[in-house]
Design a protein around this motif. Structure first.
Motif, short mmCIF file in Angstrom:
data_model
loop_
_atom_site.label_atom_id
_atom_site.label_comp_id
_atom_site.label_asym_id
_atom_site.label_seq_id
_atom_site.Cartn_x
_atom_site.Cartn_y
_atom_site.Cartn_z
N ILE A 194 65.32 75.64 -35.02
CA ILE A 194 66.72 75.69 -34.59
C ILE A 194 67.50 76.68 -35.44
O ILE A 194 67.36 76.75 -36.66
CB ILE A 194 67.33 74.28 -34.69
CG1 ILE A 194 66.69 73.39 -33.61
CG2 ILE A 194 68.84 74.33 -34.48
CD1 ILE A 194 66.97 71.93 -33.79
N LYS A 195 68.32 77.46 -34.74
CA LYS A 195 69.19 78.43 -35.42
C LYS A 195 70.43 77.74 -35.95
O LYS A 195 70.94 76.84 -35.29
CB LYS A 195 69.64 79.50 -34.43
CG LYS A 195 68.58 80.50 -34.05
CD LYS A 195 69.22 81.44 -33.04
CE LYS A 195 68.27 82.51 -32.59
NZ LYS A 195 68.85 83.31 -31.50
N PRO A 196 71.00 78.17 -37.06
CA PRO A 196 70.44 79.21 -37.94
C PRO A 196 69.28 78.66 -38.75
O PRO A 196 69.26 77.48 -39.09
CB PRO A 196 71.62 79.56 -38.84
CG PRO A 196 72.47 78.33 -38.87
CD PRO A 196 72.25 77.61 -37.56
N LEU B 272 60.20 83.58 -30.19
CA LEU B 272 60.94 83.76 -28.94
C LEU B 272 62.29 83.06 -28.94
O LEU B 272 62.36 81.83 -29.07
CB LEU B 272 60.07 83.21 -27.80
CG LEU B 272 60.63 83.26 -26.39
CD1 LEU B 272 60.76 84.69 -25.90
CD2 LEU B 272 59.72 82.48 -25.44
N ASP B 273 63.34 83.84 -28.78
CA ASP B 273 64.68 83.29 -28.55
C ASP B 273 64.76 82.84 -27.09
O ASP B 273 64.03 83.35 -26.24
CB ASP B 273 65.70 84.41 -28.83
CG ASP B 273 67.13 83.95 -28.65
OD1 ASP B 273 67.39 82.74 -28.79
OD2 ASP B 273 67.99 84.81 -28.38
N LEU B 274 65.62 81.86 -26.78
CA LEU B 274 65.68 81.39 -25.39
C LEU B 274 66.76 82.11 -24.57
O LEU B 274 66.56 82.49 -23.43
CB LEU B 274 65.92 79.88 -25.34
CG LEU B 274 64.74 79.01 -25.80
CD1 LEU B 274 65.11 77.54 -25.68
CD2 LEU B 274 63.46 79.30 -25.02
N MET B 275 67.94 82.29 -25.20
CA MET B 275 69.02 82.95 -24.45
C MET B 275 68.90 84.45 -24.63
O MET B 275 69.25 85.01 -25.67
CB MET B 275 70.35 82.41 -24.91
CG MET B 275 70.57 80.98 -24.39
SD MET B 275 72.15 80.28 -24.88
CE MET B 275 71.69 79.37 -26.36
N LEU B 276 68.37 85.08 -23.60
CA LEU B 276 68.04 86.50 -23.67
C LEU B 276 68.56 87.23 -22.44
O LEU B 276 68.64 86.64 -21.37
CB LEU B 276 66.51 86.68 -23.66
CG LEU B 276 65.70 86.25 -24.87
CD1 LEU B 276 64.23 86.24 -24.50
CD2 LEU B 276 65.95 87.19 -26.04
N VAL C 4 61.06 88.34 -30.13
CA VAL C 4 61.89 88.54 -28.94
C VAL C 4 63.25 87.92 -29.25
O VAL C 4 63.40 86.70 -29.28
CB VAL C 4 61.27 87.85 -27.71
CG1 VAL C 4 62.03 88.27 -26.46
CG2 VAL C 4 59.79 88.18 -27.58
N GLU C 5 64.21 88.75 -29.49
CA GLU C 5 65.51 88.27 -29.98
C GLU C 5 66.52 89.37 -29.71
O GLU C 5 66.30 90.52 -30.10
CB GLU C 5 65.38 87.98 -31.48
CG GLU C 5 66.68 87.80 -32.23
CD GLU C 5 67.49 86.62 -31.73
OE1 GLU C 5 68.41 86.84 -30.91
OE2 GLU C 5 67.22 85.48 -32.15
N ASP C 6 67.61 89.02 -28.98
CA ASP C 6 68.57 90.07 -28.65
C ASP C 6 69.57 90.34 -29.78
O ASP C 6 70.24 91.36 -29.77
CB ASP C 6 69.30 89.75 -27.34
CG ASP C 6 69.97 88.39 -27.38
OD1 ASP C 6 69.37 87.44 -27.93
OD2 ASP C 6 71.09 88.26 -26.85
N GLU C 7 69.66 89.43 -30.74
CA GLU C 7 70.54 89.71 -31.88
C GLU C 7 69.76 90.52 -32.90
O GLU C 7 68.90 89.99 -33.61
CB GLU C 7 71.06 88.41 -32.49
CG GLU C 7 72.11 87.76 -31.62
CD GLU C 7 72.43 86.35 -32.06
OE1 GLU C 7 73.05 86.20 -33.13
OE2 GLU C 7 72.02 85.40 -31.36
N LYS C 8 70.08 91.81 -32.95
CA LYS C 8 69.27 92.73 -33.76
C LYS C 8 69.26 92.36 -35.24
O LYS C 8 68.25 92.53 -35.91
CB LYS C 8 69.74 94.16 -33.57
CG LYS C 8 69.43 94.63 -32.15
CD LYS C 8 69.62 96.11 -31.95
CE LYS C 8 69.26 96.40 -30.49
NZ LYS C 8 69.63 97.71 -30.02
CA CA Z 1 70.03 85.19 -27.85
#
Ligand code: CA
Length: 237
Positions: free
Chosen positions: A102-104, A53-57, A9-13
């Motif tokens: 943690i990203k990256p 799972l990404d948090l900011m979605l 689940v990640e909005d950055e493709k």
């Molecule tokens: Ca995001």
């Protein structure tokens, strides 16, 4: 293929796709959702074994997604997030995440963490099958929809009763001590004293056994604890 389904689940493709590539290289089957709403749709309609799972979605935050997942399953969740504060990490783990990256991050490391979480689950025998049955075909536990049937009729169990049965039925060959039942069912920080388990077992027997005084499905192992009886080896439907 190793028959393990992972939902990213990640909005950055770009991030989603690179993680996908690495997971597929290791034989995982990958599903992708680009927002929180879609994530829950896929989670509901598909057998998912682990969620990244990404948090900011968009649409629904990762926090909302994990809360919803935790309300109905123990499916492992690894959070990947740019939120680096200690507080965010603690909050993520509190919501029930199994790990926090943690990203990256390096996709290779993420895959290793996926493997570590899956290994841990195997160790504790959390079932990945959705249906558990007894060999006589009279009892059926449906873990996907949290239902328990006896002779085709739904048995009304409390949440705790269902969870205890799930623990026992998921490892048909294991004898559980009361402490183990508490730990595996409710987690370490649950402060029930071990005799509370006896009361639950008694109530469960009233509901599922033909003769609660001569139980066939939950056996008492004197001096040790409890064990399921007559449960087929866990299988996938
Ligand atoms: Ca995001």
């Amino acid at each position: 293929m190793n028959d393990i389904n992972i939902l990213i689940v990640e909005d950055e493709k770009a991030i989603s796709n690179i993680v996908r590539t690495y997971l597929e290289k290791d034989g995982y089957k990958v599903y992708q959702a680009y927002d929180g709403k879609k994530a829950l749709e896929i989670f509901t309609s598909t057998k998912i074994d682990l969620v990244i799972l990404d948090l900011m979605l968009p649409k629904l935050s990762g926090e909302e997604v994990i809360k919803d997942i935790r309300n109905r399953s123990k499916t492992p969740v690894i959070i990947i997030s740019a939120k680096v504060e200690e507080e965010d990490r603690i909050n993520g783990l509190r919501l029930g995440a199994d790990d926090y990256v943690i990203k990256p991050f390096s996709p290779k490391e993420l895959v290793e963490r996926v493997k570590a979480v899956l290994r841990r689950i195997e160790k504790y025998n959390i079932p990945r099958a959705d249906i558990i049955k007894t060999k006589d075909n009279r009892l059926l536990m449906d873990l996907k929809y949290n239902r328990f049937l006896k002779d085709g009729e739904e048995v009304s169990l409390t949440k705790n009763e269902f969870s205890i049965l799930k623990t026992l039925f998921s490892s048909p060959n294991k004898i559980f001590t009361r402490d183990e039942i508490i730990e595996l069912t409710f987690g370490l920080d649950y402060d029930a004293y071990d005799r509370a388990i006896d009361t639950h077992i008694k109530n469960i027997r009233q509901k599922i056994e033909d003769n609660p005084k001569k139980p066939q499905y939950i056996k008492t192992i004197y001096g040790m604890g409890y064990k399921s009886g007559g449960v087929d080896d866990v299988f996938k439907e």
